[in-house]
Design a protein around this motif. Structure first.
Motif, short mmCIF file in Angstrom:
data_model
loop_
_atom_site.label_atom_id
_atom_site.label_comp_id
_atom_site.label_asym_id
_atom_site.label_seq_id
_atom_site.Cartn_x
_atom_site.Cartn_y
_atom_site.Cartn_z
N HIS A 198 -19.38 -70.16 73.47
CA HIS A 198 -20.58 -71.01 73.54
C HIS A 198 -21.50 -70.77 72.34
N THR A 199 -21.51 -69.53 71.83
CA THR A 199 -22.24 -69.25 70.59
C THR A 199 -21.67 -70.11 69.47
N TRP A 200 -20.36 -70.18 69.40
CA TRP A 200 -19.69 -70.98 68.39
C TRP A 200 -20.00 -72.47 68.59
N SER A 201 -20.14 -72.89 69.85
CA SER A 201 -20.48 -74.29 70.13
C SER A 201 -21.87 -74.64 69.61
N VAL A 202 -22.83 -73.71 69.75
CA VAL A 202 -24.17 -73.94 69.22
C VAL A 202 -24.12 -74.05 67.70
N LEU A 203 -23.35 -73.16 67.05
CA LEU A 203 -23.22 -73.21 65.59
C LEU A 203 -22.59 -74.53 65.16
N LYS A 204 -21.54 -74.96 65.85
CA LYS A 204 -20.89 -76.23 65.51
C LYS A 204 -21.85 -77.40 65.72
N ALA A 205 -22.69 -77.30 66.75
CA ALA A 205 -23.67 -78.36 67.01
C ALA A 205 -24.62 -78.51 65.83
N HIS A 206 -25.07 -77.37 65.28
CA HIS A 206 -25.98 -77.41 64.13
C HIS A 206 -25.28 -77.96 62.90
N LEU A 207 -24.03 -77.54 62.68
CA LEU A 207 -23.28 -78.03 61.52
C LEU A 207 -23.08 -79.55 61.61
N SER A 208 -22.78 -80.04 62.81
CA SER A 208 -22.61 -81.48 63.01
C SER A 208 -23.93 -82.22 62.81
N PHE A 209 -25.03 -81.60 63.23
CA PHE A 209 -26.35 -82.19 63.03
C PHE A 209 -26.65 -82.35 61.55
N TYR A 210 -26.39 -81.29 60.76
CA TYR A 210 -26.62 -81.37 59.31
C TYR A 210 -25.71 -82.42 58.66
N LYS A 211 -24.48 -82.48 59.12
CA LYS A 211 -23.52 -83.43 58.57
C LYS A 211 -23.98 -84.87 58.79
N ASN A 212 -24.63 -85.11 59.92
CA ASN A 212 -25.07 -86.47 60.27
C ASN A 212 -26.54 -86.73 59.97
N LEU A 213 -27.17 -85.82 59.21
CA LEU A 213 -28.61 -85.90 58.98
C LEU A 213 -29.03 -87.23 58.35
N ARG A 214 -28.36 -87.63 57.28
CA ARG A 214 -28.72 -88.89 56.60
C ARG A 214 -28.58 -90.09 57.53
#
Length: 332
Positions: free
Chosen positions: A279-295
């Motif tokens: 679940h820690t990894w899921s939170v990290l992946k969530a943030h990475l996906s958020f940055y990826k979709n920022l624009r």
């Protein structure tokens, strides 16, 4: 009003066997029941055709999750009111009339949620929507009757008709005209919290969201994706950030995102200390996906002209985890 009760299904024969009979039994007035199928590979549609000939069927080409699944299916359903209902919900007698009455009397009300109780413990509210939802300053969703994982018992304290901020996607009534005006659910969410975003966008357009506690349904919850599933953690953390970026007013948005990222990091550390590193990894992946979709989401934000005020309480995290408040009535 012509109403369509639409159940989104994906390989859910067992759930349809258990819960579709109550929906058919308690159908009322000018209402059609639909099963919208997300490209199931089981025999759930054959089961519906053989046992419930009155139920209409819409077949989607693929499994696009909750958001795309409903967007695709509702293009082919003609009704004034859509009731989007999970396949793991048991409805009760006279569950439709109180909701339709409010729509009839209040032209500006676009979205309604009934009372959601726990199917496994019918004296308690259910996590997914309870007595209607709100969002705190940092974008955390909570409900009347549910603050984080604390669930209140139902003592008829929420048998009212009240304005809320978001209605649960587990049983979600919406005017078809508003659904299509808003472009439906945001398909980038796939599943989880897309109903919060849609409710927020509806209010940005000046519509109201209501809770009608004189209508009751019972929700199993987690029947399609268990709370312990790391993909659910990923979707909840990522989609919450998407919703904040799209909808929080300009004066607050960057501060809220910054603090929310820190709080998410603390949640990730908590998962690690609880020996739940997936679940820690899921939170990290969530943030990475958020940055990826920022624009992409900044562009979506620019398309929303008005940003409705959303925060009633300063921080539900502070009030619940620090001050120990568990009931909605105690939040300040």
């Amino acid at each position: 009003m012509k109403t369509a009760v639409v159940i989104l299904n994906w390989n859910g024969k067992q759930l349809l066997e258990q819960f579709l009979p109550s929906i058919v039994k308690h159908n009322e007035g000018d209402t059609d029941v639909y099963v919208a199928d997300n490209a199931s590979t089981d025999d759930s549609i054959a089961f519906v055709k053989a046992n419930f000939p009155s139920v209409k069927i819409v077949i989607n080409k693929d499994n696009g999750g909750y958001a795309k699944g409903y967007n695709d299916a509702l293009q082919y359903i003609d009704a004034d009111i859509y009731c989007l209902i999970n396949s793991d919900i048991e409805v009760t007698q006279n569950w439709l009339s109180p909701v339709i009455d409010v729509f009839t009397q209040e032209e500006n009300t676009a979205i309604i949620q009934p009372k959601l109780l726990d199917y496994k413990n019918k004296e308690k509210f259910e996590y997914a929507g309870a007595g209607g939802g709100f969002v705190d300053y940092f974008g955390y969703p909570y409900c009347r009757g549910r603050v984080f994982n604390y669930l209140e018992e139902d003592h008829h304290q929420f048998n009212d008709v009240a304005e809320i901020f978001w209605a649960s996607g587990a049983c979600f009534f919406i005017r078809s005209s508003v659904f299509h005006k808003l472009g439906g659910f945001d398909e980038h969410y796939f599943a989880h919290q897309e109903e919060i975003d849609l409710c927020w966008r509806a209010q940005n357009e000046g519509f109201n969201v209501k809770y009608v506690g004189t209508s009751t349904v019972y929700h199993v919850g987690g029947a399609t994706l268990q709370e312990s599933n790391p993909n659910k953690t990923f979707l909840n953390f990522r989609n919450s950030l998407f919703t904040i970026l799209k909808n929080v007013p300009r004066k607050n948005v960057y501060q809220v995102i910054f603090i929310r990222l820190i709080l998410d990091g603390i949640a990730g550390l908590k998962f690690a200390f609880e020996l739940r590193p997936v679940h820690t990894w899921s939170v990290l992946k969530a943030h990475l996906s958020f940055y990826k979709n920022l624009r992409k989401f900044i562009k979506k934000r620019r398309q929303i002209q008005r940003k409705s005020n959303y925060s009633i309480h300063t921080s539900v995290v502070w009030q619940h985890f620090v001050l120990g408040r568990t009931k909605f009535k105690d939040l300040r």
